[in-house]
Design a protein around this motif. Structure first.
Motif, PDB file in Angstrom:
ATOM      1  N   ARG A  99       0.815  -1.220   0.000  1.00 59.48           N
ATOM      2  CA  ARG A  99       0.000   0.000   0.000  1.00 59.48           C
ATOM      3  C   ARG A  99       0.848   1.270   0.000  1.00 59.48           C
ATOM      4  O   ARG A  99       0.444   2.298  -0.552  1.00 59.48           O
ATOM      5  CB  ARG A  99      -0.948  -0.001   1.192  1.00 59.48           C
ATOM      6  N   ARG A 100       2.043   1.220   0.610  1.00 60.25           N
ATOM      7  CA  ARG A 100       2.901   2.409   0.623  1.00 60.25           C
ATOM      8  C   ARG A 100       3.329   2.782  -0.783  1.00 60.25           C
ATOM      9  O   ARG A 100       3.388   3.962  -1.139  1.00 60.25           O
ATOM     10  CB  ARG A 100       4.124   2.143   1.513  1.00 60.25           C
ATOM     11  N   TRP A 101       3.609   1.778  -1.601  1.00 59.05           N
ATOM     12  CA  TRP A 101       4.003   2.056  -2.981  1.00 59.05           C
ATOM     13  C   TRP A 101       2.802   2.404  -3.846  1.00 59.05           C
ATOM     14  O   TRP A 101       2.874   3.262  -4.724  1.00 59.05           O
ATOM     15  CB  TRP A 101       4.736   0.843  -3.567  1.00 59.05           C
ATOM     16  N   PHE A 103      -0.228   3.829  -2.974  1.00 60.97           N
ATOM     17  CA  PHE A 103      -0.827   5.130  -2.705  1.00 60.97           C
ATOM     18  C   PHE A 103       0.199   6.213  -2.376  1.00 60.97           C
ATOM     19  O   PHE A 103      -0.159   7.382  -2.294  1.00 60.97           O
ATOM     20  CB  PHE A 103      -1.829   5.012  -1.549  1.00 60.97           C
ATOM     21  N   GLY A 104       1.448   5.816  -2.194  1.00 65.77           N
ATOM     22  CA  GLY A 104       2.489   6.818  -1.980  1.00 65.77           C
ATOM     23  C   GLY A 104       3.236   7.095  -3.271  1.00 65.77           C
ATOM     24  O   GLY A 104       3.122   8.176  -3.860  1.00 65.77           O
ATOM     25  N   ALA A 105       3.953   6.089  -3.743  1.00 70.18           N
ATOM     26  CA  ALA A 105       4.716   6.255  -4.977  1.00 70.18           C
ATOM     27  C   ALA A 105       3.800   6.446  -6.177  1.00 70.18           C
ATOM     28  O   ALA A 105       4.088   7.254  -7.077  1.00 70.18           O
ATOM     29  CB  ALA A 105       5.605   5.026  -5.196  1.00 70.18           C
ATOM     30  N   VAL A 107       0.740   7.820  -6.342  1.00 69.91           N
ATOM     31  CA  VAL A 107       0.201   9.192  -6.359  1.00 69.91           C
ATOM     32  C   VAL A 107       1.276  10.178  -6.789  1.00 69.91           C
ATOM     33  O   VAL A 107       1.042  11.054  -7.633  1.00 69.91           O
ATOM     34  CB  VAL A 107      -0.355   9.567  -4.971  1.00 69.91           C
ATOM     35  N   GLY A 108       2.467  10.052  -6.214  1.00 71.48           N
ATOM     36  CA  GLY A 108       3.551  10.975  -6.550  1.00 71.48           C
ATOM     37  C   GLY A 108       3.932  10.900  -8.013  1.00 71.48           C
ATOM     38  O   GLY A 108       4.122  11.935  -8.674  1.00 71.48           O
ATOM     39  N   GLN A 109       4.016   9.681  -8.550  1.00 71.71           N
ATOM     40  CA  GLN A 109       4.406   9.535  -9.952  1.00 71.71           C
ATOM     41  C   GLN A 109       3.380  10.158 -10.888  1.00 71.71           C
ATOM     42  O   GLN A 109       3.738  10.878 -11.834  1.00 71.71           O
ATOM     43  CB  GLN A 109       4.583   8.046 -10.276  1.00 71.71           C
ATOM     44  N   SER A 166       3.033  -1.874  -8.242  1.00 78.81           N
ATOM     45  CA  SER A 166       2.208  -1.059  -7.352  1.00 78.81           C
ATOM     46  C   SER A 166       1.859   0.279  -8.006  1.00 78.81           C
ATOM     47  O   SER A 166       0.718   0.750  -7.922  1.00 78.81           O
ATOM     48  CB  SER A 166       2.944  -0.813  -6.033  1.00 78.81           C
ATOM     49  N   ILE A 330      11.576   8.558  -7.520  1.00 79.13           N
ATOM     50  CA  ILE A 330      10.725   7.900  -6.524  1.00 79.13           C
ATOM     51  C   ILE A 330      11.358   6.583  -6.067  1.00 79.13           C
ATOM     52  O   ILE A 330      11.381   6.271  -4.867  1.00 79.13           O
ATOM     53  CB  ILE A 330       9.321   7.669  -7.106  1.00 79.13           C
ATOM     54  N   GLY A 334      12.840   5.410  -2.416  1.00 80.84           N
ATOM     55  CA  GLY A 334      12.391   4.165  -1.800  1.00 80.84           C
ATOM     56  C   GLY A 334      13.513   3.222  -1.416  1.00 80.84           C
ATOM     57  O   GLY A 334      13.252   2.134  -0.905  1.00 80.84           O
TER      58      GLY A 334
END
Length: 582
Positions: A99-101, A103-105, A107-109, A166, A330, A334
């Motif tokens: 989930r970190r990748w 919704f984190g990575a 969204v950022g990408q 992800s 990104i 990570g």
């Protein structure tokens, strides 16, 4: 008058099977990548290839696809079954671990890439609305191409492969908001944008949750009831029913059918029928994926490339440059080294297959002009065509860069030869490092596997036998000679990862002792039922040690306190063993 057949698209089907069975193998013998082969065949035999002369030379109609839409439906099936096979490789626990990748990575990408690409579009003269839509569209990558290349490299289960997957997952979720955004811009209701997007997100999440919860209650009982004798035809029918049925439900909910196919795969991955389904579906998935790549090749009009070769080439390279820069940054944040980060960035640098659908929809609402839509589709098609070669070059260059700057991951896939016959440690945090230290002091060999890139690059140069990888991968276990190991010790922090590793190891090596670290007794019970030889619950051991200290403080002798604590430990372990062998 066009010739009619009782079976629709009979000629196209026969032509595709002939190309897949004869022409594609010839390209493979010449060391041509399978994706490139299908793309090239689609361009050559498509409406902008031989199809251009089919009206003048009627015999060419038997050797060309005159209209790309003649195979587009089957091509969509190919994407769906790719997503279905991906779902079979995962599990809900594993997906939640990513989930970190996602919704984190992810969204950022999407946000950063969309801003940069949209700014370029606005600079060359497009409207603000069109620039925003094209920025978001081109920020998406091709799930079909990337996953095919990861599968060929056997890299899907590596940490970098799962990180890339992800990001692709989040990109697929962006398709629904994109359609809503186009409708809002086309109707001029920009004031309702936040409300409409928020409502779409809630609707999508609710639909996915409902389908998944209902599916869990239906899929396993359905298979258990109908496939008592494991007939292949029944397996095939139920698999198609599950995949297409759930895909249809997600489509009715306003989501992509590919997402529904992924959910179907996730649901079947948790059943005992998973491997049988994989075997039955595999050949059909390859053919349908070939159809998809051929349909993409059919979108490439060589005449347009000849008209403006410089601008189109610059556009394709600029798209790769922007997305590679964003995605590589990104991955670097990570914990991956620069070489591997750039290679992953290039792999995700192309446009996505959804661009053909979204751009056509935007064209229908007159949000973008026809010449802009044609240009964008051509850029996306060429970027898909260029991906295999660019990704291969970037992978080699990245490995060379990491070696030169001494940041290369100690990766078992890169050909390391760890000692055989010792202990395999999966997870090299504090517990794994302590175990390795004690084993070294006792002259017992070990090899450690860790999926935290930053930790591996820090500890391996210090002399630790730690390598980068995923301990649940069967081919990686072969590289560490698991068949001759004395034991495997699982010390990972994440409960789902430990459970997945126990299942994989036990399936491949039934007699190998597997000792696992558990978070609590409930997790320990799940590990024992999955086949772990011995499980140590952290919470239980901490409580027992604390109990011994309290007993001694209260006046109980040290020997008596030890006996009391040991008796309680034995009682708890007996409960776990009873659960394993009821």
């Amino acid at each position: 008058m066009e010739e009619q057949h009782a079976l629709p698209y009979l000629r196209e089907t026969l032509l595709f099977l002939a190309l897949a069975g004869i022409f594609i193998p010839l390209l493979q013998r010449l060391k041509v990548n399978q994706v490139l082969g299908f793309l090239a065949v689609g361009a050559l035999f498509g409406p902008f290839g031989f199809g251009l002369w089919a009206a003048e030379f009627t015999w060419l109609r038997y050797f060309s696809f005159v209209r790309a839409e003649q195979v587009s439906g089957l091509a969509e099936l190919g994407v769906m079954f790719l997503m279905f096979m991906i779902g079979l490789e995962l599990s809900t626990e594993r997906l939640w671990a990513l989930r970190r990748w996602v919704f984190g990575a992810g969204v950022g990408q999407v946000i950063v890439s969309a801003c940069l690409v949209g700014a370029v579009a606005y600079y060359v003269g497009l409207s603000l609305e069109a620039s925003i839509v094209l920025g978001l569209v081109l920020s998406l990558s091709s799930t079909a191409v990337v996953m095919q290349l990861l599968a060929e490299q056997r890299a899907l289960q590596t940490p970098s492969g799962q990180a890339g997957f992800s990001i692709l997952m989040f990109q697929d979720l962006m398709v629904v908001p994109l359609f809503i955004l186009i409708d809002v811009f086309a109707s001029g209701r920009s004031d309702d944008l936040a409300y409409l997007l928020g409502f779409a997100a809630l609707k999508s999440a609710g639909a996915i949750l409902l389908i998944y919860v209902l599916g869990r209650r239906v899929i396993r009982p359905l298979f258990q009831f109908f496939v008592g004798k494991r007939q292949p035809d029944v397996f095939m029918a139920l698999t198609l029913l599950s995949t297409l049925g759930i895909a249809g439900l997600t489509y009715l909910a306003g989501l992509s059918m590919a997402l529904g196919a992924l959910l179907a795969g996730l649901l079947l991955a948790e059943t005992e029928f998973r491997h049988e389904v994989e075997v039955i579906i595999e050949p059909f998935k390859g053919l349908l994926m070939g159809l998809f790549f051929m349909s993409v090749g059919m979108q490439i009009d060589v005449r347009e490339i000849v008209k403006s070769p410089v601008w189109i080439t610059l556009a394709v390279l600029s798209l790769f440059a922007i997305k590679t820069l964003v995605t590589a940054s990104i991955f670097r944040l990570g914990g991956f080294p620069w070489g591997r980060s750039v290679a992953s960035g290039v792999l995700l640098g192309q446009g996505g297959e959804f661009a053909f659908i979204v751009v056509a929809y935007a064209l229908g609402t007159r949000l973008i002009a026809p010449e802009v839509a044609q240009f964008v589709m051509l850029v996306v098609g060429l970027s898909l065509f260029a991906t295999p070669a660019l990704a291969k070059a970037a992978r080699g260059l990245g490995a060379w860069w990491d070696r030169r700057h001494r940041h290369q991951l100690a990766d078992l896939d890169a050909g390391a030869a760890p000692p055989a016959g010792g202990v395999i440690i999966a997870g090299f945090g504090r517990v794994g490092q302590l175990l390795a230290k004690v084993l070294t002091q006792q002259d017992i060999s070990y090899v450690a596997i860790e999926n935290d890139a930053r930790l591996v690059t820090t500890l391996h140069p210090r002399g630790f036998a730690v390598y980068f990888g995923d301990a649940s991968r069967a081919e990686l276990l072969q590289k560490v000679h698991a068949d001759r190991a004395s034991a495997v010790v699982l010390t990972m922090d994440h409960p789902a990862s430990v459970l997945h590793a126990v299942r994989s190891i036990r399936r491949a090596y039934p007699q190998l002792p597997v000792y696992a670290r558990a978070r609590d007794e409930a997790h320990a019970l799940a590990l024992v039922q999955a086949g772990a030889t011995l499980v140590v619950p952290e919470a239980l051991e901490a409580a027992l040690q604390l109990t011994a200290t309290v007993l001694q403080t209260a006046g109980v002798s040290e020997a008596r306190a030890f006996d009391i604590v040991q008796a309680e430990r034995d009682r708890r372990n007996a409960v776990l063993l009873a659960q394993q062998h009821p």
